[in-house]
Design an enzyme around this catalytic site. Structure first.
Site, mmCIF file in Angstrom:
data_model
loop_
_atom_site.group_PDB
_atom_site.id
_atom_site.type_symbol
_atom_site.label_atom_id
_atom_site.label_comp_id
_atom_site.label_asym_id
_atom_site.label_seq_id
_atom_site.Cartn_x
_atom_site.Cartn_y
_atom_site.Cartn_z
ATOM 1 N N GLY A 31 0.805 -1.218 0.000
ATOM 2 C CA GLY A 31 0.000 0.000 0.000
ATOM 3 C C GLY A 31 0.843 1.274 0.000
ATOM 4 C CG HIS A 32 -1.278 4.907 0.584
ATOM 5 N ND1 HIS A 32 -1.084 5.798 1.604
ATOM 6 C CD2 HIS A 32 -2.424 4.267 0.864
ATOM 7 C CE1 HIS A 32 -2.093 5.719 2.442
ATOM 8 N NE2 HIS A 32 -2.928 4.789 2.033
ATOM 9 C CG ASP A 33 2.119 7.491 1.771
ATOM 10 O OD1 ASP A 33 2.929 8.305 1.305
ATOM 11 O OD2 ASP A 33 0.898 7.556 1.535
ATOM 12 C CB THR A 34 3.793 0.683 3.001
ATOM 13 O OG1 THR A 34 2.547 0.757 3.688
ATOM 14 C CG2 THR A 34 4.559 -0.548 3.439
ATOM 15 C CB CYS B 25 0.436 4.684 6.548
ATOM 16 S SG CYS B 25 -0.039 6.055 5.481
#
Lengths: 308, 308, 308
Positions: B217-220, B237
């Site tokens: 997922g995003h920003d992970t 995240c």
């Protein structure tokens, strides 16, 4: 599927070599799936267990393997093997047409819609306005995409239904004549698969958002404003009503209904229809509140055992 | 995202029509996510529950929907709807640029790197030396791939974050301005999805290996030398530290940390942060040793019941 | 993999700088995996725990890191690091060949086979008659597809095995020299991944049907007439016998056998080999009948507790 024009009972009976029960000129407009069938449609049934359901459905014509008594106002098409005859209808009215290029000449693409490189768009596909179709997306023949839809890279829209009948010589495939309808303001993540319907349409309604790697089975209807997280698998012929949330890696059985506003927590397995407005957890999925109470009680019991 | 140049508080306030609290010429270098924010960055917050976290973060500027007291050395941008204003910044500084070809002219590709057919490489992508990018891989704009990286067929790097805010009229999308960073010696399997960050970067660190059909997922941030097996979904995240192993079909909640060297057994669901150096199992995931003891105890109890 | 021609023990020993134990002209025909090894093949072993298994296998030659006593009729290749030497053999006999076009000139495609747009077909691929290869499918070098096979959009056939050895400096990849064999009348859904074997072939046998987003690991053999539903992950080196059904989101450990006719219910995790002809459920998967009894007993107990 709808036929290109309305046919008579006699015409269809001759096409599939069936014994017709009903008026020769009884009008038939297409084939459909039992959970969404409409007047004018044929449904097929080949197991006595489901005879009543088919005969009492909204279908006008039942393609069946036994000469049962015909309900008033309906017609029957009696054949030895309804499955094979249903495939004959699909082959006749909607056979697979190989592509000659990446974006078919018969495809219609709306204004301000961006098609990124390496996308495949099949015959008679319709895409609305203000869409973004990211690279390597595949949209099979006859699928319909609304306005303001985003589809991320590599997603497949309209592959065949996974539907087989076991025969002594192996699995026999039910051909797919249905399509996929994606309504306005739907977002679809990367590498999702949304299969076409067997004879109905798989539908994703207005405002629903899918994360990456989501699987939606044939003839399933996803309501408006649903959220579906990554790696979820919704099986075929399901109805997911509006405002439902499915968290990551949820799976469902086929043919179930998840009512409006239900929330299914991550990794749950939905084995039967669920009432709306509640939160569910576990495999088989039950009300999250009760499940958590059970776990707490069990843990308390285990701790008590230890003390003795 | 970093802005192309440093802007002043006054400039940004005018751009998004915000009330500025702080020196007019206070310098702002970009936008970021709260778990990785750095001095010079804006973070946004629109729920009182998270006000303190945002105000006490390393962010220099807090984009907020209430005129709170400004912490010393920081600045505020007060607006009615921070979510929409954050999207305005993304649209202004990093709007989506449609591709004119499969491999953008602005892409930089290193020496001895092999790009197989049907690959998409977006604007300003940088790929290092000695990489193999297999067929039909999609690398969205601005992503950065290190040296000696292998990416197998059909993988999508940099699709948008799955991040929506519920509005009365439907889901409102938070636009993605972040990117994806793949460090040296990373191997990525076929048909994986690694989303771009909302405003930070999704990062896969040196030496980590992903099997097929993995979702990040995003920003992970995935640490160094991790192993991630097939069909795993790591939500947005998250921080997965070095030397973590996630076996097949593991899923995680968003925003959690899995500390160094933890091993998560197959199909586990990680619902909260986990300490390093231990093995976990189940949904919700707990220490595998304890989980197995519980199961053994329960089975013993069931057997005892039978005897009575 | 089979070598292009039979080599002698002496030749191979020189190639990888090994100490040979056995006749100089002992014939070697290729490399293979222990669960499917045949006379003439090399297997490698680098952990004392598996020495006996390798030495007692059908392999003619054991590549090993200790000078053990050689079983009669066999030969040994003794080296310090068998893993690295196995990679040397792969690099020598089957190094990766970049593609110059989307469909290799050396590929052979049968009669009446339809190849849709944006498909990649690698070097020396063989595809039989009456197949449909849907858009954006990727078939890596040397894979072999039978007759009457359908492969839906975006599926990857033949990506590298996910097989790494931990070294002090990071993960070391075992190179893949095996291939994928898809037999006649197999249907494969969209966005599946079927990895090539490390040195054997990953095989999907006649009449088996895969839904979308299925993952099949390296060197695994799926029997005839199996049904595998969406989001299933079968790990590497497994044997799934004929007529097995794996429902959605099932996962398996590597190296296990699921015997003929077993049915594994959705989301189950198969941690060890299972007998045929039965239905299984849960993680770890057990006989569904027993599992359901246990759950019923537990629920009864919890209800009884409540009454007290």
């Amino acid at each position: 599927m709808k036929f290109p024009r309305v046919h008579t009972l006699k015409e269809i009976a001759e096409l599939i070599d069936a014994k017709a029960v009903g008026p020769e000129n009884y009008p038939i407009s297409g084939c459909n799936e039992i959970h969404v069938v409409e007047p004018g449609d044929i449904v097929f049934v080949d197991h006595p267990k489901y005879y009543d359901k088919a005969l009492q459905s909204k279908a006008s014509v039942v393609l069946i393997n036994k000469k049962v008594s015909c309900p008033p106002g309906k017609a029957l098409l009696v054949v030895k093997d309804p499955f094979t005859c249903f495939n004959k209808l699909t082959t006749h009215f909607k056979s697979f047409q190989p592509a000659s290029k990446s974006i078919a000449d018969t495809a219609v693409i709306g204004e301000n819609t961006i098609i990124q490189p390496n996308v495949f768009i099949g015959n008679n596909v319709i895409i609305g306005n203000n869409c973004v179709i990211h690279p390597n997306v595949i949209i099979y023949d006859n699928c319909k995409i609304g306005n303001n839809v985003t589809i991320h890279a590599g997603t497949s829209i309209g592959a065949d239904a996974f539907y087989y009948k076991k025969r002594p010589e192996g699995y026999d495939k039910l051909l797919s004549s249905g399509s996929v309808i994606i309504e306005d303001f739907v977002d679809i993540g990367a590498l999702c698969t949304i299969d076409r319907g067997v004879s109905a349409n798989t539908t994703i309604k207005k405002g629903t958002k899918l994360d990456n790697q989501v699987q939606i089975g044939h003839d399933t209807i996803i309501g408006e404003n649903c959220l579906i997280a990554s790696l979820v698998g919704v099986a075929g012929c399901c109805i997911v009503e509006d405002d439902v949330i499915l968290w990551g890696q949820v799976g469902t059985n086929s043919g179930i209904t998840i009512e409006k506003g239900a929330v299914i927590l991550g990794q749950s397995g939905v084995t039967k229809s669920l009432k709306g407005g509640k939160t569910y957890f576990g495999t088989p999925a039950g009300e999250a509140r009760k499940k958590l109470q059970e776990v707490a009680k069990m843990n308390q019991f285990l701790r008590d055992q230890k003390k003795i």
